[in-house]
Design a protein around this motif. Sequence first.
Motif, PDB file in Angstrom:
ATOM      1  N   SER A 105       1.053  -1.264  -0.133  1.00 38.65           N
ATOM      2  CA  SER A 105       0.057   0.230  -0.126  1.00 38.65           C
ATOM      3  C   SER A 105       0.761   1.271   0.152  1.00 38.65           C
ATOM      4  O   SER A 105       1.897   1.334   0.646  1.00 38.65           O
ATOM      5  CB  SER A 105      -0.783  -0.046   1.196  1.00 38.65           C
ATOM      6  OG  SER A 105      -0.882   1.104   1.914  1.00 38.65           O
ATOM      7  N   TYR A 122       5.389  -2.563  10.158  1.00 37.90           N
ATOM      8  CA  TYR A 122       5.576  -3.746   9.172  1.00 37.90           C
ATOM      9  C   TYR A 122       4.462  -4.634   9.347  1.00 37.90           C
ATOM     10  O   TYR A 122       4.045  -5.318   8.377  1.00 37.90           O
ATOM     11  CB  TYR A 122       6.743  -4.668   9.598  1.00 37.90           C
ATOM     12  CG  TYR A 122       7.905  -4.374   8.542  1.00 37.90           C
ATOM     13  CD1 TYR A 122       7.809  -4.737   7.109  1.00 37.90           C
ATOM     14  CD2 TYR A 122       8.778  -3.273   8.986  1.00 37.90           C
ATOM     15  CE1 TYR A 122       8.735  -4.268   6.641  1.00 37.90           C
ATOM     16  CE2 TYR A 122      10.281  -2.923   8.341  1.00 37.90           C
ATOM     17  CZ  TYR A 122      10.041  -3.497   6.827  1.00 37.90           C
ATOM     18  OH  TYR A 122      10.840  -3.056   5.987  1.00 37.90           O
ATOM     19  N   VAL A 123       3.666  -4.667  10.613  1.00 40.43           N
ATOM     20  CA  VAL A 123       2.735  -5.910  10.659  1.00 40.43           C
ATOM     21  C   VAL A 123       1.530  -5.797   9.443  1.00 40.43           C
ATOM     22  O   VAL A 123       1.036  -6.799   8.856  1.00 40.43           O
ATOM     23  CB  VAL A 123       2.115  -5.881  12.041  1.00 40.43           C
ATOM     24  CG1 VAL A 123       0.774  -6.940  12.174  1.00 40.43           C
ATOM     25  CG2 VAL A 123       3.094  -6.427  13.138  1.00 40.43           C
ATOM     26  N   PRO A 124       0.936  -4.683   9.276  1.00 42.17           N
ATOM     27  CA  PRO A 124       0.007  -4.447   8.209  1.00 42.17           C
ATOM     28  C   PRO A 124       0.402  -5.219   6.793  1.00 42.17           C
ATOM     29  O   PRO A 124      -0.364  -5.698   6.268  1.00 42.17           O
ATOM     30  CB  PRO A 124      -0.546  -3.098   8.290  1.00 42.17           C
ATOM     31  CG  PRO A 124      -0.181  -2.540   9.437  1.00 42.17           C
ATOM     32  CD  PRO A 124       1.163  -3.136   9.946  1.00 42.17           C
ATOM     33  N   THR A 125       1.665  -4.574   6.488  1.00 41.92           N
ATOM     34  CA  THR A 125       2.104  -5.100   5.150  1.00 41.92           C
ATOM     35  C   THR A 125       2.258  -6.650   5.271  1.00 41.92           C
ATOM     36  O   THR A 125       1.889  -7.029   4.270  1.00 41.92           O
ATOM     37  CB  THR A 125       3.345  -4.258   4.947  1.00 41.92           C
ATOM     38  OG1 THR A 125       3.095  -2.933   4.871  1.00 41.92           O
ATOM     39  CG2 THR A 125       3.954  -4.458   3.707  1.00 41.92           C
ATOM     40  N   VAL A 179       1.119  -8.913   6.850  1.00 43.95           N
ATOM     41  CA  VAL A 179      -0.231  -9.514   7.254  1.00 43.95           C
ATOM     42  C   VAL A 179      -0.895  -9.644   5.531  1.00 43.95           C
ATOM     43  O   VAL A 179      -1.300 -10.819   5.013  1.00 43.95           O
ATOM     44  CB  VAL A 179      -1.291  -8.981   7.957  1.00 43.95           C
ATOM     45  CG1 VAL A 179      -2.573  -9.357   8.056  1.00 43.95           C
ATOM     46  CG2 VAL A 179      -0.613  -9.323   9.356  1.00 43.95           C
ATOM     47  N   GLN A 180      -0.820  -8.388   4.943  1.00 49.81           N
ATOM     48  CA  GLN A 180      -1.395  -8.583   3.793  1.00 49.81           C
ATOM     49  C   GLN A 180      -0.491  -9.279   2.349  1.00 49.81           C
ATOM     50  O   GLN A 180      -1.302  -9.938   1.746  1.00 49.81           O
ATOM     51  CB  GLN A 180      -1.409  -7.019   3.203  1.00 49.81           C
ATOM     52  CG  GLN A 180      -2.017  -6.531   1.905  1.00 49.81           C
ATOM     53  CD  GLN A 180      -1.462  -5.441   1.096  1.00 49.81           C
ATOM     54  OE1 GLN A 180      -0.799  -4.868   1.881  1.00 49.81           O
ATOM     55  NE2 GLN A 180      -1.718  -5.232  -0.219  1.00 49.81           N
ATOM     56  N   ILE A 220       4.233  -1.507  14.239  1.00 47.99           N
ATOM     57  CA  ILE A 220       3.183  -0.391  13.538  1.00 47.99           C
ATOM     58  C   ILE A 220       3.736  -0.284  11.827  1.00 47.99           C
ATOM     59  O   ILE A 220       3.100  -0.473  11.020  1.00 47.99           O
ATOM     60  CB  ILE A 220       3.398   1.005  14.057  1.00 47.99           C
ATOM     61  CG1 ILE A 220       2.851   0.907  15.427  1.00 47.99           C
ATOM     62  CG2 ILE A 220       2.674   1.864  13.148  1.00 47.99           C
ATOM     63  CD1 ILE A 220       3.010   2.259  16.301  1.00 47.99           C
ATOM     64  N   TRP A 272       1.470   2.937   3.363  1.00 49.22           N
ATOM     65  CA  TRP A 272       2.408   2.451   4.151  1.00 49.22           C
ATOM     66  C   TRP A 272       3.910   2.785   3.804  1.00 49.22           C
ATOM     67  O   TRP A 272       4.776   3.127   4.547  1.00 49.22           O
ATOM     68  CB  TRP A 272       2.376   0.836   4.415  1.00 49.22           C
ATOM     69  CG  TRP A 272       1.342   0.612   5.447  1.00 49.22           C
ATOM     70  CD1 TRP A 272      -0.030   0.101   5.021  1.00 49.22           C
ATOM     71  CD2 TRP A 272       1.106   0.823   6.773  1.00 49.22           C
ATOM     72  NE1 TRP A 272      -0.740  -0.078   6.346  1.00 49.22           N
ATOM     73  CE2 TRP A 272      -0.073   0.672   7.168  1.00 49.22           C
ATOM     74  CE3 TRP A 272       2.254   1.574   7.543  1.00 49.22           C
ATOM     75  CZ2 TRP A 272      -0.117   0.665   8.607  1.00 49.22           C
ATOM     76  CZ3 TRP A 272       1.794   1.858   9.068  1.00 49.22           C
ATOM     77  CH2 TRP A 272       0.703   1.369   9.366  1.00 49.22           C
TER      78      TRP A 272
END
Length: 541
Positions: free
Chosen positions: A275, A521-524, A526-527, A519, A278
């Motif tokens: 994204s 790295y986790v969202p990226t 996971v995606q 903060i 990010w």
Amino acid sequence: QPERRLVAWFLYVAMLALSIGATLGPFQALEHAGINLYPYLAPFIRSYYQGLSIHGVFNVLVWTTFFISGFLTFATMSGLKHPLYSLKLGWITFWIMIAGIGLTGWALFSDNATVMFTSYPPLKAHPAYYLGLTLVVVGTWLVSANIFLTYRAWRRDHPTERTPLATFGALATFVMWDIASLGIAAEFLTLLIPASFGITQGTDPLLARAFFWFTGHPIVYFWLLPAYVSWYAMVPKQAGGKLFSDPLARLALVLFIPFSIPVGLHHQFTDPGISEAWKMVHAALTFVVFFPSALTAFTLLASLENAGRARGGRGWFGWFFKLRWDDPAVAAQVLAMLLFAAGGVSGIINASYDLNLMVHNTAWVPGHFHLTVGSGVTLTFMGISYWLIPYLTGRKLWSRRVALWQAWTWFAGMLLLGRGLHWLGLLGAPRRTMLGAAAYRALNPEWGLPSLLVGVGGGILAVSLYLYLVEMAATIWFSREPADIEVPEAEAVSGPEHAPFLLERWRVWIGAAVVLTAIGYVPTVVQLLAHFNPVASLRVW
Ligand code: HAS
């Protein structure tokens, strides 16, 4: 005495690695200038790309890691005035790392690992390559364990004292690195090693790149912070003055722990599937991690000015010329700072999301890293070896004059090479490409002058490299006069007693690093995991 041998052996292996890796550099530079000498390297090196992979791995991974392991172990012991926690563990670590470079080196030289130092899939190497690098990383964890245990043993007897600055820097470096290296561990252990053995049928290049850059950006601070340790804790004394501010130095060093890691996506601005929001967060945080280097530039300039004025320098700039330019350890490191300042500026350009689109994957990027790791770090390590090798071996430096020539030729060579590569990048020349090939040259006549700068710079660097190796070999083997060297320990104008205790609360900094990294790295991740498609990746491998 036994610890000195261990440190010295880490440095010897580092120099051997540099002699292999850097020897190939001029071949690349000359190729860019239209002189292709690779056919003369056959059958040992079969292609430009094999040579480039060996150059990258031996310089930025082996030279740096071995030098850092030796130097920071030394800085810890000499700062604390405490023996190493376990000499046996030190030697076991050394041999594990030797086994690692043996495996990786075999894969590279047998042309089974022409994958560049970034090891990007879908390029695929022999398992020995990945296993070897894994052992080197495991080695760094063991080096850090030994350093932490040495510190703990010292701390028990000195519960209220401030950690000496050099040791503080060594601890900050390894705390940061131990967290940062989890990314490459995840990449190698879960993706590349199983796939290279054929246990899994494919891999996911995008996920692999995300894991790689989790470690790949902070690794540059793993290379840089040992240079900062020397610049802060040693150079002011060697230059004849005092460190401007010990608390500022500590603040800069410790800030690298939380801020080095959640920035890796700035290497992936052009990657699909991540994204943009990010990417922007990582771009913003990159400007935060620039801050401790800006603090460093300020503190070092003030410290050098203090030294120059103490030696009679007057006026706005007169102090600069009064520094100890006749001491190769000082000359090399001040020249390294100058080059690093230029490399830092091109780093800021890289980090700017929109400007990055212009320079990404062009020759600009190697221009940037030859001024940072190739100059700021490497020339500093050379400067350190001009006093540390005599200290460790008890033999006086063989020739100050040769060492001074070496420092200045490295400076001149990198100026030309760095200028040429940045310029080529702005003209759209791709990196990792045989630019000298006739088709490219005919289509892009404007690449002629910058390519020439690269070729001439590379030639000068070859001379400088061999001056360094001859100087070191002659000091170790032929120097007869005993060395009379004290370990430099800079006093500070504003001393450690002014540093708040918070700076020594490692748990606070580790906690901040974990939170910020999560903060960032986790969202990226996971995606990316959600889109991980082992069937599609079959086609890749
Ligand atoms: Fe970088 C790519 C951004 C620092 C190394 N970098 C790379 C690659 C390498 C590398 C190897 O944002 C290529 C990886 C690959 O193969 O793809 N880099 C930065 C930024 C900084 C930075 C913002 N890099 C380093 C350091 C490195 C290093 C340090 C090695 C040691 N870099 C990037 C980005 C990319 C990148 C993007 C990806 C590009 C792409 O598109 O692929 C900052 O940390 C720099 C801050 C430093 C300063 C300089 C401060 C000056 C000091 C010296 C003071 C001098 C004195 C003497 C006192 C702002 C501390 C002066 C005396 C006088 C009299 C004047």
